[in-house]
Design a protein around this motif. Structure first.
Motif, short mmCIF file in Angstrom:
data_model
loop_
_atom_site.label_atom_id
_atom_site.label_comp_id
_atom_site.label_asym_id
_atom_site.label_seq_id
_atom_site.Cartn_x
_atom_site.Cartn_y
_atom_site.Cartn_z
N CYS A 235 0.83 -1.09 0.13
CA CYS A 235 -0.03 -0.07 0.02
C CYS A 235 0.95 1.14 -0.15
CB CYS A 235 -0.85 0.03 0.89
SG CYS A 235 -2.00 1.61 1.44
N GLN B 283 0.59 4.22 1.13
CA GLN B 283 0.21 5.02 2.33
C GLN B 283 0.90 4.25 3.61
OE1 GLN B 283 -0.84 7.79 2.62
NE2 GLN B 283 -0.63 8.17 4.73
N CYS B 284 0.52 3.09 3.83
CA CYS B 284 0.88 2.46 5.00
C CYS B 284 2.01 1.22 4.93
CB CYS B 284 -0.32 1.77 5.81
SG CYS B 284 -1.39 0.51 5.08
N GLY B 285 2.13 0.83 3.65
CA GLY B 285 3.00 -0.09 3.48
C GLY B 285 2.70 -1.72 3.45
N THR B 286 1.11 -1.77 3.86
CA THR B 286 0.52 -3.20 4.29
C THR B 286 0.46 -3.85 2.75
OG1 THR B 286 -0.41 -2.24 5.89
CG2 THR B 286 -1.19 -4.65 4.88
N TYR C 189 -4.06 1.55 -2.60
CA TYR C 189 -4.24 1.58 -1.22
C TYR C 189 -5.00 0.41 -0.67
CZ TYR C 189 -2.95 6.30 -2.47
OH TYR C 189 -2.65 7.63 -3.23
N CYS C 190 -4.87 -0.03 0.34
CA CYS C 190 -5.35 -1.30 1.01
C CYS C 190 -6.84 -1.07 1.46
CB CYS C 190 -4.57 -1.75 2.11
SG CYS C 190 -4.14 -0.83 3.59
N SER C 191 -7.29 0.32 1.95
CA SER C 191 -8.56 0.54 2.63
C SER C 191 -8.85 1.91 2.59
CB SER C 191 -8.21 0.22 4.33
OG SER C 191 -7.19 1.19 4.80
N LYS D 83 -9.57 4.20 4.68
CA LYS D 83 -8.63 5.05 5.45
C LYS D 83 -7.37 5.51 4.93
CE LYS D 83 -6.85 5.32 10.14
NZ LYS D 83 -6.34 4.48 11.28
N CYS D 84 -6.96 4.63 4.24
CA CYS D 84 -5.56 4.99 3.57
C CYS D 84 -5.80 5.79 2.32
CB CYS D 84 -4.67 3.74 3.26
SG CYS D 84 -4.00 2.79 4.47
N LEU E 58 -6.37 9.36 4.12
CA LEU E 58 -4.94 9.87 4.55
C LEU E 58 -4.04 10.39 3.23
CD1 LEU E 58 -3.98 7.42 7.46
CD2 LEU E 58 -4.96 9.77 7.71
N GLU F 69 -3.54 13.46 13.31
CA GLU F 69 -3.72 12.37 12.36
C GLU F 69 -3.63 13.08 11.13
OE1 GLU F 69 -6.13 8.33 10.65
OE2 GLU F 69 -7.03 9.74 12.30
#
Length: 256
Positions: free
Chosen positions: A101, A103-106, A121-123, A125-126, A129, A155
């Motif tokens: 992802c 944004q978060c790297g997942t 992106y994974c979600s 939320k990402c 953001l 955040e």
């Protein structure tokens, strides 16, 4: 027939039998016309009511065996709707690769549709953001005031009025509810400063085009409360020595 209890009545109307599918001992009602007994609904559906006369052929997309009934006009060539869709679009059956992802790297396991649409992106939320307004972004509202997004350790950046934010940085604290910021030239978008806040010859506490106003007033007319009010003003807006001398009044004024 006479029975002493409900249990004996049930026992008298059943005979011992075994499950036709798995062989588990299963009581069967005497009045049942069929000789077959099943211990559960799963076993009942696992045994076909008649011999299967069709044939099994591999799925045209993935090769999984698919049963096709005899005399079926439309040939069943696919094991699922997904295989049929991939075959119709001309895509080959591929493994699901993993991608991080942005944004978060997942690591995300991507399907062919997600690969085709370049999923990043994974979600949700990402996604939110990634699309948030970065810190330092400025814009002018319909009243002429400048708003700026500031990073306060939360955040996402917080939107504040730029002229108030600039004065707070010069004071080293948040503005009190009784304090306002005035633009000397009347232009609300001009928030230029030229150093720390200083008291000019007219008694204005200003820096550049911004001036700090205070609307705080004492509650009484006696000499004692007025002296405390004067010490509080010196603690808030006086020189460095005066602020150090009346530090306790400064804390009291801010608390009030």
């Amino acid at each position: 027939m006479v029975f002493c209890s409900r249990a004996c009545q049930k026992a008298g109307k059943t005979v011992d039998a075994t499950c036709f599918a798995c062989g588990k001992p299963t009581p069967r009602p005497v009045s049942r016309s069929s000789n077959r007994a099943f211990c559960s609904r799963t076993c009942f559906h696992s045994v076909p009511t008649k011999d299967r006369q069709g044939s099994e052929e591999p799925c045209a997309q993935c090769g999984t065996p698919v049963y096709r009934a005899a005399g079926w006009d439309r040939e069943r060539r696919f094991c699922s709707t997904a295989c049929k869709g991939m075959w119709l679009t001309g895509r080959e059956l591929v493994s699901r690769p993993e991608a991080p992802c942005e944004q978060c790297g997942t690591l995300m396991s991507l399907s062919p549709d997600e690969i085709a649409h370049s999923k990043r992106y994974c979600s949700p939320k990402c996604v939110g953001l990634a699309r948030r307004t970065p810190a330092g972004t400025r814009y002018i509202d319909k009243s002429g005031y400048v708003w700026i997004y500031v990073d306060k350790g939360e955040e996402k950046p917080v939107r504040v009025l730029e002229h108030r934010w600039v004065i707070e940085q010069l004071l080293g604290r948040h503005l009190l509810p009784t304090e306002t910021v005035h633009h000397l030239d009347g232009q609300r978008h001009n928030n230029q400063t030229d150093g720390p806040l200083v008291l000019d010859e007219r008694g204005r506490l200003r820096s550049g085009n911004l001036e700090l106003w205070s609307h705080f007033q004492p509650k009484g007319q006696e000499i004692g409360p007025k002296l405390d009010f004067a010490r509080g003003l010196l603690a808030l807006y006086g020189t460095t020595d005066e602020r150090a001398q009346y530090a306790e009044f400064n804390e009291r004024a801010i608390a009030d």
